[in-house]
Motif scaffolding. Structure first.
Motif, PDB file in Angstrom:
ATOM      1  N   ALA A  32       0.838  -1.208   0.000  1.00 28.68           N
ATOM      2  CA  ALA A  32       0.000   0.000   0.000  1.00 28.68           C
ATOM      3  C   ALA A  32       0.870   1.255   0.000  1.00 28.68           C
ATOM      4  O   ALA A  32       0.614   2.199  -0.751  1.00 28.68           O
ATOM      5  CB  ALA A  32      -0.950  -0.013   1.193  1.00 28.68           C
ATOM      6  N   GLU A  33       1.891   1.258   0.823  1.00 28.17           N
ATOM      7  CA  GLU A  33       2.790   2.414   0.875  1.00 28.17           C
ATOM      8  C   GLU A  33       3.516   2.600  -0.460  1.00 28.17           C
ATOM      9  O   GLU A  33       3.657   3.719  -0.944  1.00 28.17           O
ATOM     10  CB  GLU A  33       3.792   2.258   2.017  1.00 28.17           C
ATOM     11  N   ALA A  34       3.953   1.492  -1.055  1.00 28.97           N
ATOM     12  CA  ALA A  34       4.656   1.564  -2.341  1.00 28.97           C
ATOM     13  C   ALA A  34       3.743   2.097  -3.451  1.00 28.97           C
ATOM     14  O   ALA A  34       4.206   2.743  -4.387  1.00 28.97           O
ATOM     15  CB  ALA A  34       5.194   0.184  -2.727  1.00 28.97           C
ATOM     16  N   ASN A  35       2.446   1.842  -3.337  1.00 31.47           N
ATOM     17  CA  ASN A  35       1.475   2.286  -4.344  1.00 31.47           C
ATOM     18  C   ASN A  35       0.739   3.567  -3.944  1.00 31.47           C
ATOM     19  O   ASN A  35      -0.219   3.965  -4.615  1.00 31.47           O
ATOM     20  CB  ASN A  35       0.459   1.171  -4.620  1.00 31.47           C
ATOM     21  N   ASN A  36       1.193   4.172  -2.842  1.00 27.10           N
ATOM     22  CA  ASN A  36       0.590   5.428  -2.359  1.00 27.10           C
ATOM     23  C   ASN A  36      -0.918   5.333  -2.157  1.00 27.10           C
ATOM     24  O   ASN A  36      -1.678   6.173  -2.628  1.00 27.10           O
ATOM     25  CB  ASN A  36       0.908   6.595  -3.311  1.00 27.10           C
ATOM     26  N   ARG A  37      -1.340   4.287  -1.478  1.00 25.28           N
ATOM     27  CA  ARG A  37      -2.757   4.162  -1.162  1.00 25.28           C
ATOM     28  C   ARG A  37      -2.938   3.511   0.204  1.00 25.28           C
ATOM     29  O   ARG A  37      -1.987   2.992   0.775  1.00 25.28           O
ATOM     30  CB  ARG A  37      -3.516   3.411  -2.252  1.00 25.28           C
ATOM     31  N   MET A  39      -4.317   0.785   3.023  1.00 23.85           N
ATOM     32  CA  MET A  39      -4.339  -0.682   3.017  1.00 23.85           C
ATOM     33  C   MET A  39      -5.655  -1.185   2.439  1.00 23.85           C
ATOM     34  O   MET A  39      -5.673  -2.151   1.682  1.00 23.85           O
ATOM     35  CB  MET A  39      -4.122  -1.226   4.430  1.00 23.85           C
ATOM     36  N   ASN A  40      -6.751  -0.519   2.786  1.00 18.73           N
ATOM     37  CA  ASN A  40      -8.052  -0.929   2.265  1.00 18.73           C
ATOM     38  C   ASN A  40      -8.063  -0.822   0.740  1.00 18.73           C
ATOM     39  O   ASN A  40      -8.499  -1.746   0.048  1.00 18.73           O
ATOM     40  CB  ASN A  40      -9.163  -0.066   2.859  1.00 18.73           C
ATOM     41  N   ALA A  41      -7.566   0.298   0.204  1.00 16.19           N
ATOM     42  CA  ALA A  41      -7.533   0.489  -1.248  1.00 16.19           C
ATOM     43  C   ALA A  41      -6.629  -0.552  -1.911  1.00 16.19           C
ATOM     44  O   ALA A  41      -6.929  -1.036  -3.005  1.00 16.19           O
ATOM     45  CB  ALA A  41      -7.067   1.899  -1.593  1.00 16.19           C
ATOM     46  N   GLU A  42      -5.546  -0.906  -1.255  1.00 14.81           N
ATOM     47  CA  GLU A  42      -4.634  -1.930  -1.788  1.00 14.81           C
ATOM     48  C   GLU A  42      -5.323  -3.285  -1.850  1.00 14.81           C
ATOM     49  O   GLU A  42      -5.227  -4.006  -2.849  1.00 14.81           O
ATOM     50  CB  GLU A  42      -3.376  -2.013  -0.922  1.00 14.81           C
ATOM     51  N   ILE A  43      -6.040  -3.632  -0.792  1.00 16.81           N
ATOM     52  CA  ILE A  43      -6.751  -4.918  -0.756  1.00 16.81           C
ATOM     53  C   ILE A  43      -7.842  -4.941  -1.823  1.00 16.81           C
ATOM     54  O   ILE A  43      -7.982  -5.921  -2.572  1.00 16.81           O
ATOM     55  CB  ILE A  43      -7.338  -5.173   0.653  1.00 16.81           C
ATOM     56  N   VAL A  44      -8.605  -3.850  -1.932  1.00 18.83           N
ATOM     57  CA  VAL A  44      -9.683  -3.795  -2.937  1.00 18.83           C
ATOM     58  C   VAL A  44      -9.097  -3.884  -4.351  1.00 18.83           C
ATOM     59  O   VAL A  44      -9.622  -4.600  -5.204  1.00 18.83           O
ATOM     60  CB  VAL A  44     -10.546  -2.525  -2.756  1.00 18.83           C
ATOM     61  N   ALA A  45      -7.992  -3.179  -4.609  1.00 19.15           N
ATOM     62  CA  ALA A  45      -7.363  -3.226  -5.933  1.00 19.15           C
ATOM     63  C   ALA A  45      -6.902  -4.647  -6.259  1.00 19.15           C
ATOM     64  O   ALA A  45      -7.065  -5.125  -7.394  1.00 19.15           O
ATOM     65  CB  ALA A  45      -6.185  -2.255  -5.997  1.00 19.15           C
ATOM     66  N   THR A  46      -6.342  -5.334  -5.286  1.00 16.34           N
ATOM     67  CA  THR A  46      -5.890  -6.710  -5.492  1.00 16.34           C
ATOM     68  C   THR A  46      -7.077  -7.630  -5.758  1.00 16.34           C
ATOM     69  O   THR A  46      -7.034  -8.478  -6.653  1.00 16.34           O
ATOM     70  CB  THR A  46      -5.089  -7.197  -4.270  1.00 16.34           C
TER      71      THR A  46
END
Length: 127
Positions: A32-37, A39-46
């Motif tokens: 999430a930090e690497a993608n500038n978002r 944790m929730n946004a990272e999980i949803v994107a995945t």
């Protein structure tokens, strides 16, 4: 005004609690930090990558463009007419609200241009 009107969209979204194996939360946080978002946004994107929305039942545009290219590749206008009828039969069989038609204009090679006519099912019929 209802109670839902005063809530943020995130407060109305579905919630799902997940038990994660040790170390996974840290990996998600790092991604999430690497993608500038968040944790929730990272999980949803995945999850969106793994579980995309179903595709519509109507033929996809790439299939329609393939039909258009097939018509356009015909050597004669008679052959184009035959391919046009066949393409529209394919679209009819798929209950697509799209019909292919010839334009009055011609392309740089002198061939008739093809366009999509869209409308409600059954509104556009072969002549």
């Amino acid at each position: 005004m209802t109670d839902d009107d005063s809530k943020f969209p995130s407060e109305l979204a579905d919630r799902f609690q997940v038990r994660m194996p040790p170390g996974m939360r840290d990996r998600i946080k790092a991604a999430a930090e690497a993608n500038n978002r968040s944790m929730n946004a990272e999980i949803v994107a995945t999850l969106e990558k793994e579980y995309p929305e179903p595709k519509p039942e109507a033929p996809e545009f790439d299939r329609i463009y393939a039909l258009m290219s097939h018509i356009h590749a015909a050597e004669t206008e008679e052959e184009q007419d035959i391919r046009m009828r066949e393409a529209n039969m394919v679209l009819d069989a798929a209950n697509a609200p799209i019909r292919l038609q010839f334009s009055a204009e011609r392309d740089y090679q002198g061939k008739r241009q093809i366009f999509m006519a869209m409308g409600p099912l059954g509104a556009i019929r072969r002549r």
